[in-house]
Write a protein that holds these residues in place. Structure first.
Motif, short mmCIF file in Angstrom:
data_model
loop_
_atom_site.label_atom_id
_atom_site.label_comp_id
_atom_site.label_asym_id
_atom_site.label_seq_id
_atom_site.Cartn_x
_atom_site.Cartn_y
_atom_site.Cartn_z
N SER A 247 0.84 -1.20 0.00
CA SER A 247 0.00 0.00 0.00
C SER A 247 0.87 1.25 0.00
N SER B 37 -4.06 -6.54 -2.77
CA SER B 37 -4.36 -6.20 -1.37
C SER B 37 -3.76 -4.86 -1.01
N LYS C 207 -5.91 -1.53 0.08
CA LYS C 207 -5.58 -0.84 1.34
C LYS C 207 -5.28 0.63 1.10
#
Length: 221
Positions: free
Chosen positions: A168, A210, A214
């Motif tokens: 992220s 992911s 995020k």
């Protein structure tokens, strides 16, 4: 070869991490070059994608063939008969781990860099999101940096701008550098060779997705 002042060579695969590093290097150095490695990887389309990104960025682009690596280190990235692990097996490395890969990449990058008068080398390895690969750890990079300097009697500096960033935070950095959309739509991170969002289920795609989710949640996008 005369030393190029304020210059760097980026180990470049055309994926999320190395593309972010390429544009990070362009902010840090006056002259940037990139090198990609052919090692028999199943996602070989990354070479063409990387070449296109480097060309668009105005960065000289080098291709080195180290395909011998695929004969020495059986793994799911170079052997299509091996079913790729989606999760890291307990107590072992995922079968996408290519033993010696980053050591060879950085060693050949240093040799190439030296021939071009460049002594700063940038790599996108990360200890935060590294799929369990031991050659992505800071201790490895620091150790190899010393070894390269001793081996060639030079003063190389290995830069790892993503070392302590999770995916992220890598997305955040690409946004800060103004290349978020480029990284999201034009890079190839997928081990199965599918650009952008990729296949969605290989280890690289899962980490990428992911991290993106995020980051977008944090930004409220």
């Amino acid at each position: 070869m005369k030393e190029k002042k304020n210059a760097a060579l980026v180990c470049f695969s055309g994926g999320q991490d190395s593309t972010t590093c390429l544009f990070w290097a362009k902010k840090q150095f006056e002259h940037v070059e990139a090198v990609i490695f052919r090692y028999g990887q199943r996602h070989a389309d990354e070479v063409g994608i990387a070449a296109g990104i480097a060309s668009g960025a105005g960065v000289p682009f080098h291709i080195l063939d180290i395909s011998l690596l695929s004969q020495l280190a059986p793994n799911a990235l170079t052997d299509h008969t091996i079913l790729m692990d989606r999760e890291q097996p307990p107590g072992s490395y995922p079968n996408t781990f290519v033993p010696g890969r980053n050591m060879l990449f950085l060693t050949f990058a240093a040799i190439l860099a030296r021939s071009h008068g460049i002594y700063d080398i940038v790599t996108g390895v990360s200890a935060a999101d590294y799929s369990g690969y031991p050659d992505c750890r800071d201790t490895f990079v620091r150790s190899l940096n010393v070894t390269l300097n001793l081996a060639m009697d030079e003063q190389f500096m290995l830069h790892t701008p993503l070392m302590n960033r999770d995916k992220s935070e890598v997305w955040a950095l690409s946004d800060e550098l103004g290349v978020f959309d480029l990284v999201r739509t034009r890079t190839l991170t997928c081990y199965n060779g599918i650009p952008a969002a990729g296949c969605g289920h290989c280890p690289a795609c899962r980490l990428r997705k992911s991290g993106l989710e995020k980051y977008l949640a944090r930004k409220g996008k």
